[in-house]
Structure formats: C-alpha cells, structure tokens
Enzyme design. Structure first.
Site, PDB file in Angstrom:
ATOM      1  N   PHE A 195      34.692 -33.078  47.527  1.00 18.48           N
ATOM      2  CA  PHE A 195      34.730 -32.879  49.080  1.00 18.48           C
ATOM      3  C   PHE A 195      34.107 -31.643  49.490  1.00 18.48           C
ATOM      4  O   PHE A 195      34.801 -30.753  48.920  1.00 18.48           O
ATOM      5  CB  PHE A 195      36.194 -33.081  49.146  1.00 18.48           C
ATOM      6  CG  PHE A 195      36.689 -32.780  50.780  1.00 18.48           C
ATOM      7  CD1 PHE A 195      36.966 -34.067  51.734  1.00 18.48           C
ATOM      8  CD2 PHE A 195      36.565 -31.669  51.305  1.00 18.48           C
ATOM      9  CE1 PHE A 195      37.114 -33.924  52.929  1.00 18.48           C
ATOM     10  CE2 PHE A 195      37.309 -31.754  52.606  1.00 18.48           C
ATOM     11  CZ  PHE A 195      37.401 -32.710  53.508  1.00 18.48           C
ATOM     12  N   CYS A 196      33.210 -31.647  50.131  1.00 15.02           N
ATOM     13  CA  CYS A 196      32.270 -30.483  50.586  1.00 15.02           C
ATOM     14  C   CYS A 196      32.393 -29.853  51.961  1.00 15.02           C
ATOM     15  O   CYS A 196      31.856 -30.404  52.792  1.00 15.02           O
ATOM     16  CB  CYS A 196      30.971 -30.605  49.870  1.00 15.02           C
ATOM     17  SG  CYS A 196      30.811 -31.092  48.196  1.00 15.02           S
ATOM     18  N   LEU A 197      33.418 -29.112  52.175  1.00 21.49           N
ATOM     19  CA  LEU A 197      33.541 -28.464  53.634  1.00 21.49           C
ATOM     20  C   LEU A 197      33.399 -27.210  53.889  1.00 21.49           C
ATOM     21  O   LEU A 197      32.555 -26.462  54.608  1.00 21.49           O
ATOM     22  CB  LEU A 197      34.989 -28.905  54.050  1.00 21.49           C
ATOM     23  CG  LEU A 197      35.181 -28.397  55.579  1.00 21.49           C
ATOM     24  CD1 LEU A 197      34.091 -29.219  56.520  1.00 21.49           C
ATOM     25  CD2 LEU A 197      36.585 -28.827  55.857  1.00 21.49           C
ATOM     26  N   THR A 198      34.084 -26.219  52.943  1.00 23.06           N
ATOM     27  CA  THR A 198      34.233 -24.743  53.052  1.00 23.06           C
ATOM     28  C   THR A 198      32.905 -23.987  53.149  1.00 23.06           C
ATOM     29  O   THR A 198      31.991 -24.368  51.852  1.00 23.06           O
ATOM     30  CB  THR A 198      35.098 -24.126  51.955  1.00 23.06           C
ATOM     31  OG1 THR A 198      36.323 -24.802  52.469  1.00 23.06           O
ATOM     32  CG2 THR A 198      35.358 -22.716  52.513  1.00 23.06           C
ATOM     33  N   GLU A 199      32.308 -23.051  53.751  1.00 22.09           N
ATOM     34  CA  GLU A 199      31.144 -22.212  53.675  1.00 22.09           C
ATOM     35  C   GLU A 199      31.800 -20.746  53.910  1.00 22.09           C
ATOM     36  O   GLU A 199      32.877 -20.600  54.311  1.00 22.09           O
ATOM     37  CB  GLU A 199      30.211 -22.718  54.881  1.00 22.09           C
ATOM     38  CG  GLU A 199      29.910 -24.155  54.698  1.00 22.09           C
ATOM     39  CD  GLU A 199      28.984 -24.501  55.844  1.00 22.09           C
ATOM     40  OE1 GLU A 199      28.586 -23.530  56.731  1.00 22.09           O
ATOM     41  OE2 GLU A 199      28.422 -25.789  56.035  1.00 22.09           O
ATOM     42  N   SER A 232      35.638 -27.887  44.522  1.00 17.10           N
ATOM     43  CA  SER A 232      36.415 -28.469  43.268  1.00 17.10           C
ATOM     44  C   SER A 232      35.577 -29.737  42.972  1.00 17.10           C
ATOM     45  O   SER A 232      35.189 -30.612  43.473  1.00 17.10           O
ATOM     46  CB  SER A 232      37.811 -28.880  43.406  1.00 17.10           C
ATOM     47  OG  SER A 232      38.647 -27.794  43.807  1.00 17.10           O
ATOM     48  N   GLU A 443      44.694 -26.229  51.181  1.00 19.85           N
ATOM     49  CA  GLU A 443      44.975 -27.479  51.987  1.00 19.85           C
ATOM     50  C   GLU A 443      45.908 -26.988  53.199  1.00 19.85           C
ATOM     51  O   GLU A 443      46.742 -27.465  53.848  1.00 19.85           O
ATOM     52  CB  GLU A 443      46.146 -28.509  51.229  1.00 19.85           C
ATOM     53  CG  GLU A 443      46.162 -29.776  52.144  1.00 19.85           C
ATOM     54  CD  GLU A 443      46.694 -30.956  51.255  1.00 19.85           C
ATOM     55  OE1 GLU A 443      47.099 -31.902  52.041  1.00 19.85           O
ATOM     56  OE2 GLU A 443      46.637 -30.925  50.227  1.00 19.85           O
ATOM     57  N   ASN A 446      49.886 -21.880  53.707  1.00 17.19           N
ATOM     58  CA  ASN A 446      51.459 -22.156  54.447  1.00 17.19           C
ATOM     59  C   ASN A 446      51.507 -21.428  55.768  1.00 17.19           C
ATOM     60  O   ASN A 446      52.408 -21.920  56.681  1.00 17.19           O
ATOM     61  CB  ASN A 446      52.489 -21.724  53.372  1.00 17.19           C
ATOM     62  CG  ASN A 446      52.581 -22.615  52.090  1.00 17.19           C
ATOM     63  OD1 ASN A 446      51.536 -23.496  52.154  1.00 17.19           O
ATOM     64  ND2 ASN A 446      53.580 -22.568  51.299  1.00 17.19           N
ATOM     65  N   ASP A 447      50.887 -20.252  55.948  1.00 23.10           N
ATOM     66  CA  ASP A 447      51.033 -19.489  57.181  1.00 23.10           C
ATOM     67  C   ASP A 447      50.418 -20.480  58.115  1.00 23.10           C
ATOM     68  O   ASP A 447      51.047 -20.621  59.328  1.00 23.10           O
ATOM     69  CB  ASP A 447      50.405 -18.327  57.194  1.00 23.10           C
ATOM     70  CG  ASP A 447      50.925 -17.425  55.964  1.00 23.10           C
ATOM     71  OD1 ASP A 447      51.822 -16.630  55.862  1.00 23.10           O
ATOM     72  OD2 ASP A 447      50.054 -17.533  54.814  1.00 23.10           O
TER      73      ASP A 447
END
Length: 632
Positions: A195-199, A232, A443, A446-447
């Site tokens: 799953f490829c989202l973050t940059e 991941s 995911e 928590n904040d």
C-alpha cells in the site's frame, strides 16, 4: 492481519483536517458512514442523519445499544467449525516453525517460513474463495490474527501489509476483470502486495501528495512519476496500490483540479525501483523501503475505484481493517501476561512467592482488565461488521488507540514483574516491546485519532444542535417540547432513555452509573459547542479530554455487554469476568468524571493556558529553558 506503518497515518489525519474545515464553517452532522462519500464533498446544509453507532450517539448524550447489546456473535456453527480447523495448525506453525528471534536478528522472514505461510493460506485469509483465497469473514480473521499477534508482531505486519492494505482495495473496489487478474496471484502468496501512500512532503494532508499521474496522448495509459516512503513490503512487492494526483475536470463548470486517484501498479510495468530496507527500532523482519516511480505506464484499466476517488478508496481500506489491530494486540497481551504469571508463581522472595504480594497482584489484575477490554472491543466490532454494519469508524478508531496503549502497558508491566530477566533478550519480551512501539504511531497516531473521535462526534452533535436552533426560530413545537422534556428530566435527576436495561443485575450499579455518564458527556459536549462555537477547533487540551472520556464510556459498555453475556450463559469464567467488569467500570467512571470536570474547571483551564505558554517558550528557545541547578 496487522496494517503497516506510517503510510496509513495520512488518512486519519486528513479526515481530521476535513472535520476541522467543516466545523470551522458551522457545526455539521457526521455522515452515517464516512466511507460512503469523501468529507470534502459533504454539503454543509445537510440535515442531521441518524446513526446506529454507540459512540456517535454518545455525543448527543443518548444511548443506542443496537451494536453493543447483546454482545454480538456473527459466526454460524459451520463458520466456527471452519475456524477451528484453521486455529490449531496456525497455532502449531507459529509455536513450532516460525522463529521470531531469528526473524528479528536477520531482519527478514526466511523463505522456508514464507512457504509455510503460503501453505497455511495466510496470504489470502479474507480473499474470496473464487479467487483462491480462504474466504474468512472479519470475526474468523480476527481470531487468526490474535494467534499471530501472540507470537510475532513483525510477521503479522508482513502479512497485514500484504492483505489488509496491500490488495484490500482490489477486494473492495476492483471490477471483475481486476479481481480475476490480480487476486489469485496475491491470495496465494505468488506475488506480494503493498500500500503506497506516504511521501516525504505529505504528512497530515493527503492533498499535499506530489506523486502525479497524467493521461498519455493516446489515452491508453496514465504516466506516473513520484516516490513513496516507509512502505511496508516496498522492497519486494510486485503488486501495489498507489495513490497519486490526477487532473480531474468538472463536467459542469469545466474547471480542472487535481484529485487523488488509486492505481493498481505492477513492478513489471517498468520504472518502479526500491531503496534499501530501512533500519528500525522494531518489527525488523517486516521490510520497509522507499519506492520510486519514473514514467511508469499504468493501463487505464488499472484505475481503482474511479478517477479522483482515491481518498474514498483509502478510507474504506482503513475502516475495513482497523479492528484487526485490537485482535492482534489482544494476542500479544495474552502472551505477555502468561510470561508474567509463570514467573510470578515460580519466583520466591522473602520466603513467599511474589504473586502473593499486593503490588504484583495489582499489576496482574490490571493486565487482565486491559486485555479483557481490548479483546471485547475487537470481537464486538468484527461481529458488527459481519452483520452488515457500516457505522463503526469511531469504534474502530477507539479500539486502535486503546489496544496499542494497553498492549504497551501490559508488556511493560510483564517486564517489570520479571525484573532483570525481563530485560534480557532470552525470554523475548524486550523484542515485543520494541515491536509494539510503532502501533501507537501508525494507522493514524493515537493523538490524531483522539482528535478524529472528538471532532467527528462534535460535528454530529453540532448538526443536532443546529436543528434545534432552527426549530426554535421556526416555532416547531414538536421538536421544542421534546427537547424541553428531556432537559426537564435531566434537571430533576431522571434519565431520558439511557438506562442500560440489558446489563445483568449483578452489574446493575455499574450500568446505571455508566448511563448517567453518557448523559453527563452529552451535556458537556453541548456546553462546549455553545461556549466555543467554531473556536473549539483550537482547544485541543479540551478535545483530548473529551476523547478520553468517550473511550472510557465505550470501554465500560463493551465490558458490561460481554460480562452480561457470560453471566446469562453461566459460562465457567462468568464470576471472573464479572469481577473484571466491576473493577474496570468503577475506575473508568472516576476517570470520566475527572475528564469531564477538567473541560470546565477554571484551575484546569488556567493550567492548559500555562502549559501552552511553557511549550511556546521552549520552542522559541530551541530546548529547555531552566538552567542546571549548579549554574555551570
């Protein structure tokens, strides 16, 4: 199984950002299911909608017990039989074949172990059977995830990054051709998914994604350029769900804007490369790497869920998988607690076994309570999902926050009980603690998720309040009298419709007090909306305490429901569960009162202002301000 790292953090943060934007305009009702339509497309003048979510209704000060009583069980006799056939070999494999310590030392999963997982069907547990998957429902999946979490969280992330997010979008949004082409390959473990989202440039705001895909001149391909970080399975995944900006033209206005689109990308398309594996504190055998896209040609047939619909795709993936974290971490807590008990009952100090001392007894009891709450949340949410519920996004977010913090506490206390032995690598608890640390970050931190719970609930309550204001202006007698009656009952101490009548008589007091806490919570929410209006967006000290109170109230209702079922069925552990529920609820009720009082206490409000100033001065100074006591 478990979902992987930082790449999911964006999504929850983005939804919070959208709630902030909407609330800053005027209080709005939360959608019945945020996965149905992106928050950016919600109209501000929509009427409040009804919700079956317990937590959503909590913000109105009312109870809706349809999803919490009776404690749900979605499995048929045949499904339970199927699950039992899978539980034993899965447990045996992780107990006898998988070597968690070796995986950690080598920072990889051996091919022999991977092949064993393929033979178990572990790479396609929820993929439909017609595409060579195992076809489990959410509750069956949760039970197997619990086993994995009890043995090796890092392998769990290897598996989860593949199926819970890697190809989950194909299962949820893929057309028949896409499913036939890709699901058999990934469900059998022939090819791995990511799953490829973050940059590097996109943290809280998904709209800041810079990866971009534009249509080729012949209209047959999208050409993708960009990069992703902390992915991941990113070093070896052959099939990827990739999110990128695409130009979208409004057919009505003719205006073209960038919107996020989801794509199915194969490494074999060309132009896809990966960086070296990242070095991490924990979950070391889970591969994490940067992925680069250089003029990657993606067939137009590989758009997933529609052009410009990437945000909806990503949110659905999150909402359909987050419950699994609570299931996995309940398995982790069970293993950590067992290790603590084995040591406590064998260790003798000052002539007595240490489990006879109150300090150790309190630790063990609290570990049991935290596990009970986490496990109860996991299976309540999964069962509701299997029964067709779509109103569970707040409950799932709460379960993630609670489980990740509870598992950290339980494992930390287990190490404390073991003393020096716990600090050594031999028993494996130090590895578990290292692996656990990421769970409070990914995911959605928590904040961020606490703000998500508070702001989504406030948005829902704000819509209700605005409807009442309109009724007052229009003279809608029915609405006005109904609200007046409820407030009059509150004033003289009568509950509205909040009695948790389903609670077993042995836990009636805890049920009554929790019901009153629901009403008190609703009053507090309304007072905050009236006092601060859109300014509540900037009151994160208050929002965090609202969220903490909501989490405690939901935890109370969940354990009361499960313990009630145990007592009604007279199962062997019923009296033990009753004790856990009573103590947990009693202590949670005290915390709820403290948090609800804090948002209106002048001394607490003054403290919040002072803490804000302390932090500002530290940041302006670039570090701590106070000098060493020696002055040198």
């Amino acid at each position: 199984m478990l979902r992987s790292g930082r790449n999911l953090q964006i999504l929850s943060k983005n939804l919070v950002r959208e709630n902030l934007r909407l609330l800053s305009s005027t209080p709005q009702p939360a959608p019945k299911d945020v996965t149905k339509k992106p928050a950016t497309e919600k109209k501000l003048d929509k009427k409040p909608v009804k919700s079956s979510s317990f937590v959503m209704n909590l913000f109105l000060g009312s109870t809706n017990t349809s999803q919490v009583f009776p404690y749900p069980d979605a499995l048929t006799a045949d499904q339970k039989e199927t699950l039992q056939l899978l539980v034993d070999p899965t447990h045996k494999f992780f107990a006898e074949v998988n070597d968690a310590a070796l995986n950690d030392r080598e920072a990889s999963v051996p091919e022999a172990t991977t092949q064993g997982l393929r033979e178990l069907g572990a790479f396609g547990l929820q993929a439909p059977t017609e595409y060579d998957g195992v076809g489990l429902n959410n509750t069956q999946y949760a039970r197997l995830v619990e086993i994995v979490g009890g043995f090796d969280l890092a392998v769990g992330i290897f598996l989860g990054a593949h199926q819970s997010i890697g190809f989950k979008g194909i299962t949820l949004f893929g057309n028949e051709e896409q499913k036939k082409k890709y699901l058999p390959r990934v469900a059998t473990g022939e090819a791995f998914a990511a799953f490829c989202l973050t940059e590097p440039s996109s943290g809280s705001d998904a709209n800041s994604i810079r990866s971009r895909a534009v249509l080729s001149p012949d209209g047959k391909h999208f050409i993708l350029n960009g990069s992703k970080i902390w992915i991941s399975n990113g070093g070896f995944a052959e099939i990827m769900t990739v999110f990128a900006q695409t130009p979208v033209t409004d057919p009505v206005t003719g205006e073209t804007k960038d919107k996020v689109t989801a794509f199915i990308v194969e490494r074999s398309f060309g132009g896809v490369t990966s960086g070296p594996p990242e070095k991490k504190m924990g979950i070391k055998c889970s591969n994490t790497a940067e992925v680069y896209y250089d003029n990657v040609p993606i067939p137009v047939e590989n758009v997933l869920g529609g052009v410009g619909q990437g945000f909806k795709v990503a949110m659905n993936i999150l909402n359909n998988g987050r419950f699994g974290m609570a299931a996995a971490l309940s398995g982790t807590m069970k293993s950590s607690t067992k290790a603590a008990i084995q040591h406590a009952t064998a260790r003798v100090q000052f002539g007595r076994r240490i489990d006879s001392y109150g300090t150790i007894q309190e630790k063990l009891a609290r570990m049991a309570m935290l596990h009970y709450v986490t496990e109860s949340m996991a299976y309540m949410i999964s069962s509701n999902m299997d029964k067709g519920s779509t109103d569970f996004q707040l409950e799932a977010a709460i379960s993630k926050v609670f489980a990740s913090e509870a598992a950290w506490t339980v494992t930390d206390e287990a190490i404390q009980i073991l003393g020096g032995n716990g600090f050594m690598t031999a028993n494996g608890l130090e590895k578990v603690l290292r692996d656990l640390r990421i769970f409070r970050i990914f995911e959605g931190t928590n904040d961020i998720l606490r703000l998500f719970v508070a702001l989504t609930g406030l948005q829902f309550a704000g819509g209700h309040l605005r409807q009442l204001q309109k009724a007052l202006k229009s003279g809608n007698v029915g609405v006005i009298l109904g609200e007046a009656a409820k407030r009059a009952k509150r004033t003289v101490g009568f509950s509205q419709t909040n009695s948790l009548a389903e609670v077993h008589p042995k836990l009636a007091l805890q049920g009554q007090l929790t019901s009153k806490a629901v009403e008190g919570f609703g009053i507090t929410v309304e007072s905050l909306l009236v006092k601060y209006g859109k300014g509540i967006l900037d009151e994160q000290f208050l929002l965090n305490r609202v969220a903490s109170a909501a989490i405690d109230i939901y935890s109370n209702v969940v354990v009361l429901s499960r313990a009630t079922r145990a007592l009604n069925m007279n199962i062997p552990s019923a009296s033990h569960e009753e004790m856990i529920a009573r103590v947990w609820c009693n202590e949670a009720l005290d915390r709820i009162q403290l948090n609800l009082t804090a948002v209106k206490s002048q001394s607490q409000l003054s403290n919040f202002t002072t803490m804000s100033q302390i932090a500002k001065e530290m940041c302006e100074n670039g570090g701590l301000i106070q000098q060493n006591p020696l002055g040198i």
